[in-house]
Write an enzyme that holds these catalytic residues in place. Structure first.
Site, PDB file in Angstrom:
ATOM      1  N   LYS A  10     -24.074  32.382  45.378  1.00 29.94           N
ATOM      2  CA  LYS A  10     -23.634  31.146  45.073  1.00 29.94           C
ATOM      3  C   LYS A  10     -23.347  30.273  46.495  1.00 29.94           C
ATOM      4  CE  LYS A  10     -19.050  31.276  46.654  1.00 29.94           C
ATOM      5  NZ  LYS A  10     -18.661  30.707  48.090  1.00 29.94           N
ATOM      6  N   ASP A 137     -13.850  34.286  42.624  1.00 28.70           N
ATOM      7  CA  ASP A 137     -15.144  33.825  42.594  1.00 28.70           C
ATOM      8  C   ASP A 137     -16.053  34.659  41.333  1.00 28.70           C
ATOM      9  OD1 ASP A 137     -14.849  31.850  44.453  1.00 28.70           O
ATOM     10  OD2 ASP A 137     -16.120  32.746  46.161  1.00 28.70           O
TER      11      ASP A 137
HETATM   12  O1  C5P Z   1      -9.582  36.025  44.700  1.00 30.04           O
HETATM   13  P1  C5P Z   1     -10.119  36.887  46.163  1.00 30.04           P
HETATM   14  O2  C5P Z   1      -9.503  38.092  46.052  1.00 30.04           O
HETATM   15  O3  C5P Z   1     -11.731  36.538  46.106  1.00 30.04           O
HETATM   16  O4  C5P Z   1      -9.572  36.069  47.317  1.00 30.04           O
HETATM   17  C1  C5P Z   1      -9.738  36.531  48.387  1.00 30.04           C
HETATM   18  C2  C5P Z   1      -8.361  35.851  49.368  1.00 30.04           C
HETATM   19  O5  C5P Z   1      -8.958  34.605  49.779  1.00 30.04           O
HETATM   20  C3  C5P Z   1      -7.090  35.854  48.648  1.00 30.04           C
HETATM   21  O6  C5P Z   1      -6.571  37.051  49.269  1.00 30.04           O
HETATM   22  C4  C5P Z   1      -6.711  34.655  49.544  1.00 30.04           C
HETATM   23  O7  C5P Z   1      -6.301  34.922  50.979  1.00 30.04           O
HETATM   24  C5  C5P Z   1      -7.743  33.795  49.544  1.00 30.04           C
HETATM   25  N1  C5P Z   1      -7.821  32.961  48.708  1.00 30.04           N
HETATM   26  C6  C5P Z   1      -6.926  31.719  48.468  1.00 30.04           C
HETATM   27  N2  C5P Z   1      -7.062  30.714  47.589  1.00 30.04           N
HETATM   28  C7  C5P Z   1      -8.174  30.774  46.691  1.00 30.04           C
HETATM   29  C8  C5P Z   1      -8.968  32.005  46.671  1.00 30.04           C
HETATM   30  C9  C5P Z   1      -8.919  32.911  47.645  1.00 30.04           C
HETATM   31  O8  C5P Z   1      -6.153  31.680  49.447  1.00 30.04           O
HETATM   32  N3  C5P Z   1      -8.170  30.187  45.643  1.00 30.04           N
END
Ligand code: C5P
Length: 298
Positions: A10, A137
């Site tokens: 993406k 994502d």
């Molecule tokens: O959701 P995911 O595990 O992919 O997110 C990885 C990291 O990115 C999270 O631990 C956080 O630090 C950051 N993040 C965030 N806000 C979001 C998505 C991700 O702070 N909406």
């Protein structure tokens, strides 16, 4: 028996980021566009859960239970009382730690592949719920197309797209960690009022019309200053693509892949050539979108 699922990368055509929440995540208005760079995940029955990976970046992919593909198999298996005794093989073409949802693609791909192998009967809603558990994502990697993600990016509303958008992507010499980029966003935001993230009507209209010039004028990425702060050399890559005629240039998601929107395939060739010649990136790829999300191909 084995099942293979193809999952796209993406690019974010809008990434509006709110202030850090008490849980550490950030509320987003995240406009995703799936583009035709793919990982393929193949699941095969095995004695125990095992992950392998092939591709130019394979050495950087964790093969333990932290891999989202392994976690997807474990979560689905646990729900349905199945032993996750499978071999997951990832044929990786999406850059690793690149801001193009490569890890998320593998999570969504493994989930769909395991569902096809085990026939648990899980509904699409349930699969999307598991995706949201795996990462912000991951639901989009399952649905593909174009969508507005709110909450931490996992609540999706599909978007109409009135045409094909052509892109060139420049892969950087090293990766960037998404949490590190969000932390840098927080650091840069200190002492400033961060507005609530809202979807840009200009972006949505440009997508609906399939109008590349309008989209180029409307794209934004609130994580870009943080990514550039951690990886200042990306400025040169952005410049090289812009001066070769890209309609716009931006960091993809949390980076460090840079994305160049172009009018058509001929412009893509020209920008890709200039980026290769610039020596400011590791490799260059062309891809267009929207494309379908995770799909069983074999
Ligand atoms: O959701 P995911 O595990 O992919 O997110 C990885 C990291 O990115 C999270 O631990 C956080 O630090 C950051 N993040 C965030 N806000 C979001 C998505 C991700 O702070 N909406």
């Amino acid at each position: 028996m084995s099942v293979t699922v193809r999952v796209p990368a993406k690019v974010n055509v809008q990434l509006a980021v709110g202030a850090a929440r008490p849980d550490g995540f950030h509320d987003l208005a995240n406009v995703f566009l799936a583009v035709g760079l793919y990982d393929e995940v193949t699941v095969t029955e095995a004695d125990e859960l095992r992950v392998t990976c092939a591709g130019p970046d394979a050495g950087q992919v964790p093969l333990d239970r932290t891999n989202l593909a392994a976690r997807a198999a474990e979560v689905l298996a646990a729900r349905y009382g199945i032993e996750p005794a499978v071999h997951l093989h990832i044929a990786k073409d999406i850059p690793v730690a690149g801001g193009m949802a490569g890890g998320s693609a593998d999570g969504a791909g493994a989930l769909l592949a395991c569902e096809a192998l085990w026939n648990t009967g899980a509904t699409r809603e349930e699969l999307l719920g598991i995706c949201a558990e795996l990462g912000s994502d991951v639901p989009f990697s399952l649905t593909g197309g174009a969508a507005l993600g709110t909450g931490r990016g996992e609540k999706l509303a599909p978007l109409e797209v009135g045409g094909t958008f052509h892109w060139v992507f420049a892969m950087a010499g090293r990766g960037l960690s998404t949490p590190a980029v969000f932390r840098e966003f927080d650091r840069l935001a200190q002492g400033r009022d961060i507005p609530e993230p809202v979807a840009s009507q200009q972006v949505l209209d440009a997508l609906a019309k399939g109008d590349a010039d309008a989209l180029a004028a409307a794209v934004t990425n609130d994580l870009q200053p943080a990514a550039l702060s951690l990886y200042p050399e990306l400025v040169e890559t952005l410049k090289a693509g812009r001066s070769a005629g890209a309609l716009t240039a931006l960091v993809s998601g949390s980076g460090p892949t840079t994305a160049f929107l172009v009018r058509d395939g001929a412009a893509a060739e020209k920008v890709a050539e200039a980026l290769r010649a610039s020596g400011t990136c590791r490799s260059v790829r062309m891809a267009s979108g929207p494309v379908a999300g995770a799909t069983v191909i074999d």
